[in-house]
Write a protein that holds these residues in place. Structure first.
Motif, PDB file in Angstrom:
ATOM      1  N   LYS A 112      -5.609  -8.428  -0.101  1.00  0.00           N
ATOM      2  CA  LYS A 112      -6.774  -8.009   0.983  1.00  0.00           C
ATOM      3  C   LYS A 112      -7.841  -9.024   1.194  1.00  0.00           C
ATOM      4  CE  LYS A 112      -5.530  -3.452   0.734  1.00  0.00           C
ATOM      5  NZ  LYS A 112      -6.458  -1.448   0.394  1.00  0.00           N
ATOM      6  N   LYS A 113      -8.364  -9.680  -0.089  1.00  0.00           N
ATOM      7  CA  LYS A 113     -10.048 -10.188   0.197  1.00  0.00           C
ATOM      8  C   LYS A 113      -8.879 -12.084   0.795  1.00  0.00           C
ATOM      9  CE  LYS A 113     -13.569 -12.412  -3.095  1.00  0.00           C
ATOM     10  NZ  LYS A 113     -12.388 -13.741  -2.478  1.00  0.00           N
ATOM     11  N   SER A 124       2.098  -7.742  -6.118  1.00  0.00           N
ATOM     12  CA  SER A 124       1.669  -6.040  -6.510  1.00  0.00           C
ATOM     13  C   SER A 124       2.934  -5.412  -5.611  1.00  0.00           C
ATOM     14  CB  SER A 124       0.658  -6.302  -5.143  1.00  0.00           C
ATOM     15  OG  SER A 124       0.638  -4.261  -4.639  1.00  0.00           O
ATOM     16  N   GLU A 140       1.202  -1.381   0.340  1.00  0.00           N
ATOM     17  CA  GLU A 140      -0.334  -0.468   0.216  1.00  0.00           C
ATOM     18  C   GLU A 140       0.742   1.160  -0.124  1.00  0.00           C
ATOM     19  OE1 GLU A 140      -4.468  -1.326   1.638  1.00  0.00           O
ATOM     20  OE2 GLU A 140      -2.288  -0.578   3.586  1.00  0.00           O
ATOM     21  N   GLU A 183      -2.416  -2.592  -8.236  1.00  0.00           N
ATOM     22  CA  GLU A 183      -3.617  -2.267  -7.414  1.00  0.00           C
ATOM     23  C   GLU A 183      -4.433  -3.530  -7.445  1.00  0.00           C
ATOM     24  OE1 GLU A 183      -4.530   2.236  -7.800  1.00  0.00           O
ATOM     25  OE2 GLU A 183      -5.227   1.304  -9.029  1.00  0.00           O
ATOM     26  N   GLU A 184      -4.503  -4.473  -8.641  1.00  0.00           N
ATOM     27  CA  GLU A 184      -5.778  -5.319  -8.892  1.00  0.00           C
ATOM     28  C   GLU A 184      -5.073  -6.572  -7.722  1.00  0.00           C
ATOM     29  OE1 GLU A 184      -6.918  -9.083 -12.203  1.00  0.00           O
ATOM     30  OE2 GLU A 184      -6.075  -7.349 -12.631  1.00  0.00           O
ATOM     31  N   LYS A 185      -3.850  -6.772  -7.787  1.00  0.00           N
ATOM     32  CA  LYS A 185      -2.766  -8.055  -7.247  1.00  0.00           C
ATOM     33  C   LYS A 185      -3.474  -7.367  -5.376  1.00  0.00           C
ATOM     34  CE  LYS A 185      -1.311 -10.035 -10.138  1.00  0.00           C
ATOM     35  NZ  LYS A 185      -1.475 -11.604 -10.322  1.00  0.00           N
ATOM     36  N   LEU A 186      -3.141  -6.167  -5.295  1.00  0.00           N
ATOM     37  CA  LEU A 186      -3.121  -5.418  -3.803  1.00  0.00           C
ATOM     38  C   LEU A 186      -4.265  -6.167  -3.110  1.00  0.00           C
ATOM     39  CD1 LEU A 186      -2.098  -4.465  -1.484  1.00  0.00           C
ATOM     40  CD2 LEU A 186      -2.831  -2.223  -1.560  1.00  0.00           C
ATOM     41  N   ASN A 187      -5.035  -5.963  -3.824  1.00  0.00           N
ATOM     42  CA  ASN A 187      -7.061  -6.133  -3.594  1.00  0.00           C
ATOM     43  C   ASN A 187      -7.290  -7.352  -3.673  1.00  0.00           C
ATOM     44  OD1 ASN A 187      -7.540  -3.266  -3.807  1.00  0.00           O
ATOM     45  ND2 ASN A 187      -8.093  -3.282  -5.939  1.00  0.00           N
ATOM     46  N   ASN A 188      -7.238  -8.281  -3.981  1.00  0.00           N
ATOM     47  CA  ASN A 188      -6.576  -9.832  -4.131  1.00  0.00           C
ATOM     48  C   ASN A 188      -6.304 -10.158  -2.692  1.00  0.00           C
ATOM     49  OD1 ASN A 188      -7.904 -10.625  -6.510  1.00  0.00           O
ATOM     50  ND2 ASN A 188      -6.368 -10.572  -7.502  1.00  0.00           N
ATOM     51  N   ASN A 220      -2.009  -0.358 -12.303  1.00  0.00           N
ATOM     52  CA  ASN A 220      -3.597  -1.505 -12.105  1.00  0.00           C
ATOM     53  C   ASN A 220      -3.112  -2.093 -11.813  1.00  0.00           C
ATOM     54  OD1 ASN A 220      -4.913   1.568 -13.150  1.00  0.00           O
ATOM     55  ND2 ASN A 220      -4.707   0.702 -15.107  1.00  0.00           N
TER      56      ASN A 220
END
Length: 634
Positions: free
Chosen positions: A300-301, A318, A262, A293-298, A290
């Motif tokens: 967090k999930k 990420s 982050e 960010e996509e890898k980071l969102n995964n 992008n």
């Protein structure tokens, strides 16, 4: 007085004969079985048979193969795989035994992969003190997961089995139909022939022509059942894997990596917006941003789902993309290729310092510290390999690729330190000395195992898994030559896992693929539980098991890869600790997790009948001795 003495004598003799016969039954460690093969003649394929003897003695896990005439080199590989599969099925430590495989036949083409199933059944029989039916013959390859793979020449083998007096021939499931050439003369003048491949129902044909019962089986346990009239029943572990401490450590790592990702993304976004970039550069930066960010969102999930290793892995992904973007940005701003050379040189120095720190002799107070530091060493070795790739691309003037590999290397150093920091979570009162050179023997053994598995896999399959296995083995050998034993060990483990999959995935359908994943999950859980019973937390094994679950639905083939990694790493956890412990601090051997159950009472009846006959003979001998004993003269 005289009668009492006589009774004592013949009862003693009877007991000796009975005990001897019973002891011989219990000490059965040699098994004889017929194996089938084919040889090429002027008339085509001809089925042939040979005698296989498998003997198990107390020893050190060695495997000996004696063949006459000489057979293909893959017979040695078949023997080793048969031993390994048998030990996995029974859950026993085969390093305490030596295995002897003796093959005698009239023709040199006996053996090879198609004898693998028969060799495994015979090995299981020797280990469990059970004989194989003399009227049963088996053909099929053996896969590392215990399934039986396809073979050729089945019609010729069936005929040979019948001639050898077999009543039953066991074959791989799915090979009930064979194809033979049928030539039809369409015209005499001029002579015109047509050759077609005609299907034959092997089961029906064998029964009709030779009164031979053909039995298709899927697993080696099924083959064992039909060959011995006994069933191997695995005892499922009732206890769940204890993930409490594992989750605590991995949660901390996941949180730290997500936070770092982050922070880097935020700084990167600000830098991109403040810099003057060309249109293509701007597009490139935004694409990397992008993706990161996509890898980071995964990540967090997965963290929210308490899948901490999966979350950590996506956070690392990420970081790789954002670090790559950051280094590219700095390169664009400098407009000088010397920036790349300086970055690589600084990275090389950083790796050397970290490597020296990790490889120094350490004293650990907890058994789980060892795997943490070994994983950390492996990560730093990976960073070194990435740096080598970066240097190659730099000298080849592929600067973008050089920066990518350098960025990957930087992140690998970061993850190496994350794994090393896990040692602070494990507290104990042990005194374990870690030394990298102690991994030498272990890594050499695993390289040998991987090489043997690949050699066998080449005889039965040729796919992407096998190619990947050979790449890992090459890396393992290269690392070993550089004395990078931790990296060599991990590469050898993954080489073996990929080679196993090259064999196990042959002929899998979507349905059987799903079944295999479920079976592999159970096997991995049992293997992990065995490691836990020795006080270990097999970090990588549990991590890959969790990671496999993330791909079950979207990429089942990838899930299989991670499950195989998990199974191999669960064994490595125990092996690494054993390598580090002093000789007087041995780990407990794996518990046997099976029972042997007769399918019918015939086997027991036969054994009891034999023992009853021996008892009767003993009593008779004792009685005759007592009756005919010469009288003393007075």
């Amino acid at each position: 007085m005289k009668n009492t003495k006589t009774i004592k004598i013949f009862l003693l003799l009877a007991f000796i004969v009975f005990a001897f016969s019973f002891a011989k039954a219990q000490e059965l460690r040699k098994v004889n079985i017929k194996i089938l093969g084919v040889r090429q003649t002027g008339k085509g394929e001809e089925g042939v048979a040979a005698d296989l003897t498998v003997e198990v003695t107390n020893g050190n896990g060695r495997v000996f193969v004696d063949t006459m005439p000489l057979t293909e080199i893959d017979t040695q590989a078949s023997a080793r795989l048969s031993q390994e599969v048998s030990c996995d099925i029974l859950g026993i430590d085969c390093s305490k035994y030596d295995f002897f495989y003796v093959i005698r036949g009239q023709f040199p083409m006996i053996g090879g992969p198609s004898a693998g199933a028969a060799m495994t059944v015979a090995t299981l029989a020797a280990l469990t003190n059970i004989s194989v039916g003399s009227n049963v013959m088996i053909t099929g390859t053996i896969n590392p997961d215990g399934t039986i793979g396809s073979v050729g020449g089945l019609l010729a083998k069936a005929e040979a089995a019948s001639k050898e007096g077999a009543d039953v021939m066991i074959i791989p499931t799915g090979q009930e139909t064979v194809y033979v050439e049928k030539t039809t003369i369409l015209s005499q003048v001029p002579l015109v022939k047509e050759t077609q491949m005609v299907p034959i129902d092997l089961v029906a044909y064998s029964k009709e022509h030779w009164n031979l019962t053909v039995v298709p089986v899927r697993t080696i346990e099924d083959a064992f059942k039909h060959a011995t009239n006994y069933e191997i029943i695995k005892q499922k572990k009732t206890k769940k894997i204890d993930k409490q401490l594992y989750s605590k450590t991995m949660k901390n790592m996941c949180e730290d990596l997500i936070e770092k990702s982050e922070t880097k993304l935020q700084i990167l976004s600000e830098n991109i917006s403040s810099m003057k970039l060309s249109y293509s550069q701007s597009q490139e930066m935004n694409a990397l941003l992008n993706t990161s960010e996509e890898k980071l969102n995964n990540a967090k999930k997965f963290y929210e789902d308490e899948s901490y290793y999966s979350g950590a892995s996506f956070a690392v992904n990420s970081l790789v993309f954002s670090t790559y973007a950051e280094n590219l940005l700095n390169y664009y701003s400098s407009e000088n290729i010397l920036f790349i050379e300086k970055m690589l040189d600084e990275l090389k120095e950083n790796i050397t310092i970290t490597q020296t720190d990790f490889l120094q002799t350490r004293i650990f107070d907890d058994i789980n510290d060892v795997e943490s530091i070994v994983v950390a060493i492996n990560r730093i070795m990976e960073a070194e390999k990435m740096l080598d790739n970066a240097y190659k691309d730099y000298y080849n003037k592929d600067y973008s690729s050089a920066i990518y590999y350098a960025s990957f290397s930087q992140v690998r150093i970061l993850t190496a330190n994350e794994w090393a920091n896990l040692t602070s979570f494990f507290k104990g009162d042990m005194n374990i000395t870690f030394n990298n050179t102690r991994l030498r023997e272990l890594s050499l053994k695993r390289i040998s195992e991987a090489s043997n598995t690949i050699a066998y896999a080449k005889t039965v399959s040729n796919n992407a898994f096998l190619t990947e296995a050979e790449n890992h083995l090459e890396s393992a050998n290269e690392a070993f030559s550089k004395q990078d034993y931790a990296y060599a060990l991990f590469e050898a483990v993954e080489a073996k896992a990929e080679a196993n999959l090259a064999m196990e995935t042959r002929g899998l359908t979507n349905e059987t693929l799903s079944n295999k994943i479920n079976d592999d999950i159970i096997d991995v859980e049992i293997s992990i539980k065995s490691a836990e019973e020795n006080g270990l937390i097999p970090l990588l094994a549990i991590s890959y098991l969790e990671y496999a679950n993330a791909f079950n639905e979207t990429a089942p083939a990838q899930a299989l890869v991670f499950l195989n990694y998990a199974k191999q790493y669960s064994k490595i956890s125990t092996a690494i600790i054993q390598a580090m412990l002093n000789s007087n601090n041995e780990l407990n051997p794996p518990n046997e997790n099976y029972i042997i159950k007769p399918i019918t009472c015939e086997a027991n009846k036969n054994q009891l009948f034999i023992q009853a006959i021996m008892l009767f003979i003993g009593i008779t001998i004792g009685f005759l001795y007592a009756v005919n004993k010469p009288k003393k003269r007075t």
